[in-house]
Design an enzyme around this catalytic site. Structure first.
Site, PDB file in Angstrom:
ATOM      1  N   ALA A 256     -96.962  52.468  35.478  1.00  0.00           N
ATOM      2  CA  ALA A 256     -96.470  53.306  36.568  1.00  0.00           C
ATOM      3  C   ALA A 256     -97.241  53.136  37.870  1.00  0.00           C
ATOM      4  CB  ALA A 256     -96.502  54.766  36.130  1.00  0.00           C
TER       5      ALA A 256
ATOM      6  N   ASN B 172    -102.412  56.222  31.047  1.00  0.00           N
ATOM      7  CA  ASN B 172    -102.373  54.839  30.565  1.00  0.00           C
ATOM      8  C   ASN B 172    -102.578  53.852  31.709  1.00  0.00           C
ATOM      9  OD1 ASN B 172    -102.030  54.315  27.724  1.00  0.00           O
ATOM     10  ND2 ASN B 172    -100.131  55.448  27.831  1.00  0.00           N
TER      11      ASN B 172
ATOM     12  N   HIS C 274     -99.863  58.415  41.890  1.00  0.00           N
ATOM     13  CA  HIS C 274    -101.088  57.685  41.587  1.00  0.00           C
ATOM     14  C   HIS C 274    -101.603  57.037  42.871  1.00  0.00           C
ATOM     15  CE1 HIS C 274    -100.346  58.166  37.316  1.00  0.00           C
ATOM     16  NE2 HIS C 274     -99.154  57.628  37.464  1.00  0.00           N
TER      17      HIS C 274
END
Length: 270
Positions: free
Chosen positions: A123, A191, A221
């Site tokens: 992601a 992750n 993020h």
């Protein structure tokens, strides 16, 4: 045509399966497996390619590449089963690779059996830049993950500290520490930090910050890297998966893109 098997038919596993089934990935979906056998059989029946539902031991024998889309706990079993049968494996639950003993074991198996371990970027973006930068010295790597409360509920860190995430009224940092710790505390959420650690400065030196943010509806993020190459900043705002708010839709898309690259002759990117 490459033959693919998928272990795990949750949100990401199903998305990958549909992309193979509709031709987005030029391959054949030959088998799937999930501990919820009935659900896996129902899903297999809904696809055009009608993959077999096979236990892991049988599934790996049918495939060129085995996709792990189950959980960190399943990574070792899936990877070892694939690699010892000289089959390639793609690992989605990359946080499991923070276990150096496991990582060393499966890398050794891959070399001995002349096959590959694929880890999608997940992601986040920018892994190609970090991988290039790591050829020389990197001073620091930091990733800040911001998620709404529902995306962090159930994380071991949250449960152990009795955090009522619904009570936060403004963005609040609830964790800061090395990726090696963050991955254990937030196994379903960070992750991406594992992938970043693998291409950069490792699990102990990569710093992860987790922020619960009631003002957002997307998973965000932000990456900062500094080194001999210069400074790198990247920010991505991800739409959560429809069926699992803890993961981002882009994570499934990155797996699909990785499989396309495996199956196609033209390889682009570092």
């Amino acid at each position: 045509m490459f033959k693919i098997g998928i272990v795990g038919t949750g949100a990401i596993g199903k998305e990958i399966a549909r992309a193979i089934d509709d031709g987005t990935v030029p391959a054949e979906l030959v088998a799937i497996w999930d501990r919820q056998v009935g659900e896996a059989e129902e899903f297999a029946a809904s696809l055009k390619q009608k993959p077999k539902v096979l236990p892991l031991k049988e599934l790996v024998k049918e495939c060129y590449i085995v996709v792990e889309a189950a959980s960190q706990a399943a990574v070792r079993e899936v990877a070892v089963a694939a690699l010892t049968n000289s089959k390639n494996v793609m690992i989605m639950s990359v946080g499991a690779l923070s276990d150096k003993k496991l990582l060393d074991e499966i890398e050794k198996l891959a070399r001995e059996h002349h096959c590959h371990i694929y880890v999608p970027s997940g992601a986040i973006g920018g892994l190609d830049a970090v991988k290039s930068a790591s050829i020389k010295h990197i001073d620091c790597v930091t990733i800040t993950t911001r998620k709404p409360a529902k995306g962090l509920k159930g994380a071991p860190f949250v449960v152990r500290n009795n955090l009522d995430l619904d009570k936060f009224t403004k963005p609040t940092e609830i964790f800061s520490g090395p990726a090696a710790v963050a991955i254990k505390e937030f196994p379903a959420n960070v992750n991406v930090a594992a992938s970043l650690s693998l291409v950069g400065v490792g699990f102990e030196r990569t710093i992860v910050k987790v922020v619960v943010d009631p003002t957002i509806s997307r998973n965000i993020h932000e990456i900062h890297v500094r080194g001999d190459f210069g400074d790198f900043h990247a920010k991505i705002e991800n739409v959560p998966s429809d069926t699992n708010p803890k993961t981002s839709f882009l994570a499934a898309l990155s797996a699909i893109a990785t499989l396309k690259q495996v199956c196609e002759p033209l390889k682009i990117g570092t």
